[in-house]
Scaffold this motif. Structure first.
Motif, short mmCIF file in Angstrom:
data_model
loop_
_atom_site.label_atom_id
_atom_site.label_comp_id
_atom_site.label_asym_id
_atom_site.label_seq_id
_atom_site.Cartn_x
_atom_site.Cartn_y
_atom_site.Cartn_z
N GLU A 1 37.18 41.65 45.88
CA GLU A 1 38.27 42.63 45.72
C GLU A 1 38.77 43.10 47.09
O GLU A 1 39.97 43.33 47.26
CB GLU A 1 37.83 43.83 44.86
N GLU B 1 39.45 36.28 39.78
CA GLU B 1 39.41 37.24 38.66
C GLU B 1 38.74 36.61 37.44
O GLU B 1 37.95 37.25 36.73
CB GLU B 1 40.80 37.76 38.32
N HIS C 1 35.14 36.73 37.97
CA HIS C 1 34.60 38.08 37.72
C HIS C 1 34.40 38.30 36.22
O HIS C 1 33.40 38.90 35.80
CB HIS C 1 35.52 39.16 38.29
N GLU D 1 39.28 41.70 33.94
CA GLU D 1 39.24 40.63 34.94
C GLU D 1 39.91 39.37 34.39
O GLU D 1 40.69 38.71 35.09
CB GLU D 1 37.78 40.30 35.31
FE LIG Z 1 38.36 41.27 39.95
#
Ligand SMILES: [Fe+2]
Ligand SMILES: [Fe+2]
Length: 262
Positions: free
Chosen positions: A157, A61, A64, A29
């Motif tokens: 996502e 990202e 995450h 990520e």
């Molecule tokens: Fe992701």
């Protein structure tokens, strides 16, 4: 019993296995966040409208990555080093899929063709991310901490995938259709092989940590190879289709200031 739910349960009940699983996820990520942050800063003038969306993609990202690290900390664990053979992002980059990291580090403005390359790469990898998060949600969604984290990441996502469809369709209409189709095909065929290899390597590490007997490891490896065979026979086509998403402008929101890349 050899069900996906049981396997995830084994992984999540063992500190070392959980530590490796979350470290691999967090690293992937964070690398995705870095790539998107760089690309956002180098968007060419003709695609200026994309910069904020790519920055938002990168910020998601990064978030995450922080979520997986937080799951580790909550268990009193530290991230562990991610072995090269399980580094999905680096293997895709090494295979020439997406924009080369050296190109991004040069800090030179990207071209419209580079943006097509980036979006095609993302169209394929976000499909994988979206599917993996949905699978994870199905099997660990009822876990208090992990379930909440996975639910949030899964929704993001899905948005990333929707955004890739929408922007690639826009660029296809603008005359890039043929290049987009060829780039998507190359990215998908490379990705499915890398996904298989990385999955086999992850499974080998987890099997060693969890002391899986040889037949159990062999069945799981055969399952991964079988899934690859299905993808190679035609499943890859789901990764290259383009359809206008129900949710438009999925990354149209603002970027949280603390996650903006320099
Ligand atoms: Fe992701
Ligand atoms: Fe994503």
């Amino acid at each position: 019993m050899l069900s996906a739910k049981t396997i995830y349960g084994e992984i999540f009940d063992n500190d070392e296995a959980f530590g490796l699983f979350c470290s691999i996820a967090a690293s992937g990520e964070a690398q995705g966040g870095w790539e998107n942050g760089k690309i956002a800063a180098l968007v060419p003038g003709s695609q200026a409208g994309l910069a904020a969306k790519i920055a938002r993609h990168g910020a998601d990202e990064d978030k995450h990555g922080r979520i997986f690290n937080a799951l580790l900390r909550k268990r009193g664990l530290e991230p562990v080093a991610v072995p090269a053979e399980v580094d999905y992002i680096m293997q895709l980059e090494a295979a020439g899929i997406g924009l080369a990291h050296a190109r991004l580090r040069r800090e030179e403005e990207l071209t419209e063709a580079d943006i097509v390359t980036y979006l095609a790469h993302s169209r394929v990898t976000e499909q994988r991310a979206s599917e993996q998060m949905r699978t994870l949600l199905r099997h660990v969604g009822d876990h208090p901490d992990i379930g909440r984290a996975v639910r949030m990441i899964s929704a993001d996502e899905d948005n990333h995938l929707a955004y890739c469809h929408e922007e690639l369709l826009r660029l296809a209409t603008a005359g890039h259709g043929e290049v987009i189709r060829a780039t998507l095909r190359a990215a998908a065929l490379a990705e499915i092989a890398i996904h298989r290899d990385v999955s086999l390597a992850v499974m080998a590490h987890l099997g060693r940590i969890l002391g899986w007997p040889r037949p159990k490891a062999a069945i799981l490896a055969a399952g991964i190879r079988g899934a690859y065979a299905c993808e190679r026979l035609g499943g890859w086509r789901r990764m290259v289709s383009l359809r206008m998403p129900a949710r438009r402008n999925a990354l149209g929101g603002s970027v949280p200031a603390q996650t903006r890349h320099a």
